[in-house]
Scaffold this motif. Structure first.
Motif, mmCIF file in Angstrom:
data_model
loop_
_atom_site.group_PDB
_atom_site.id
_atom_site.type_symbol
_atom_site.label_atom_id
_atom_site.label_comp_id
_atom_site.label_asym_id
_atom_site.label_seq_id
_atom_site.Cartn_x
_atom_site.Cartn_y
_atom_site.Cartn_z
ATOM 1 N N ASP A 1 0.814 -1.218 0.000
ATOM 2 C CA ASP A 1 0.000 0.000 0.000
ATOM 3 C C ASP A 1 0.849 1.269 0.000
ATOM 4 O O ASP A 1 0.382 2.318 -0.440
ATOM 5 C CB ASP A 1 -0.945 0.022 1.209
ATOM 6 N N LEU B 1 0.982 1.549 -3.733
ATOM 7 C CA LEU B 1 -0.279 1.529 -4.473
ATOM 8 C C LEU B 1 -1.290 2.582 -4.033
ATOM 9 O O LEU B 1 -2.159 2.963 -4.816
ATOM 10 C CB LEU B 1 -0.922 0.144 -4.360
ATOM 11 N N TYR B 2 -1.194 3.062 -2.800
ATOM 12 C CA TYR B 2 -2.196 4.003 -2.307
ATOM 13 C C TYR B 2 -2.172 5.310 -3.105
ATOM 14 O O TYR B 2 -1.122 5.890 -3.356
ATOM 15 C CB TYR B 2 -1.961 4.326 -0.826
ATOM 16 N N ASP C 1 -9.307 7.518 -7.201
ATOM 17 C CA ASP C 1 -10.668 7.007 -7.408
ATOM 18 C C ASP C 1 -11.734 8.070 -7.146
ATOM 19 O O ASP C 1 -12.655 8.234 -7.951
ATOM 20 C CB ASP C 1 -10.925 5.754 -6.580
ATOM 21 N N HIS D 1 -1.651 -4.758 -7.883
ATOM 22 C CA HIS D 1 -2.204 -3.710 -8.733
ATOM 23 C C HIS D 1 -3.543 -4.158 -9.326
ATOM 24 O O HIS D 1 -4.430 -3.334 -9.546
ATOM 25 C CB HIS D 1 -1.209 -3.332 -9.823
ATOM 26 N N SER E 1 -6.175 -3.149 -7.068
ATOM 27 C CA SER E 1 -6.397 -1.712 -7.196
ATOM 28 C C SER E 1 -7.270 -1.405 -8.415
ATOM 29 O O SER E 1 -8.165 -0.554 -8.354
ATOM 30 C CB SER E 1 -5.047 -0.995 -7.301
ATOM 31 N N THR F 1 -10.960 0.426 -8.515
ATOM 32 C CA THR F 1 -11.305 1.553 -9.382
ATOM 33 C C THR F 1 -12.539 1.227 -10.217
ATOM 34 O O THR F 1 -13.421 2.069 -10.384
ATOM 35 C CB THR F 1 -10.114 1.932 -10.281
#
Length: 195
Positions: free
Chosen positions: A57, A60-61, A65, A124, A127, A131
């Motif tokens: 994270d 990736l954070y 979104d 990912h 993620s 989204t």
């Protein structure tokens, strides 16, 4: 309007993430521990985990979104769903890389790490699904009818796939391309209509 406490929390989150990305680039993702990140950021490991549940994270954070959802809702409702989603993704990229956006270098470093680190590539996908779900919720509401949700989720997945190709190309070209235009071009290649 955000409170002072929330602003400080956001500043701490951004600082921790920036130190993490710097260390991951300089030392290597696998060679860097959460404790290393905490020390570099001048916080405890507990503080890092309070902001980022996992090491992945830290890379990736992001807060894209909600930007994408807002861009979707700002688009004309009469637009075909693929164009509406695609143009919202272009608008989000413009917001993330505009001339006054200080985090463009951080975004580029994050993308390079996602591309080059197997554990991050796998996460990912999670993620991307999040989204997709944010797009579906923005367009269909929190509990959509399955028949209404399916075409929107398909359009979202296809648009995100085309946008991902553009993001990889942008990272490979060291961020030299205009990212919103590159995403628009990728979407045009995928769907045969202008974005």
């Amino acid at each position: 309007m955000t409170s002072l406490r929330e602003r400080r929390r956001n500043e701490t989150r951004r600082a921790v993430q920036a130190h993490a990305i710097r260390l991951f680039v300089e030392v290597g993702y696998d060679a860097t521990t959460v404790e290393d990140v905490a020390k570099a950021a001048g916080v405890s490991a507990m503080t890092v985990y309070r902001h980022f549940a996992t090491k992945e994270d830290l890379v990736l954070y992001d807060e894209y979104d909600p930007l994408t959802a807002a861009a979707l809702l700002a688009r004309p409702e009469h637009e075909p769903v693929v164009q509406r989603i695609g143009r919202a993704l272009v608008d989000t990229a413009a917001a993330a890389t505009g001339p006054h956006h200080a985090d463009q270098a951080l975004l580029l470093a994050r993308l390079r790490l996602m591309i080059s680190t197997p554990a991050l590539r796998a996460r990912h996908l999670d993620s991307q699904y999040a989204t997709q779900s944010a797009i579906v919720a923005a367009l269909c509401g929190p509990s959509p009818d399955p028949d209404e949700e399916l075409p929107v989720r398909c359009a979202a997945a296809a648009c995100l796939g085309a946008a991902h190709v553009a993001l990889v190309r942008w990272a490979e070209n060291d961020g030299q391309d205009d990212l919103p235009a590159l995403i628009g071009t990728s979407l045009t290649h995928a769907f045969g209509i202008p974005f």
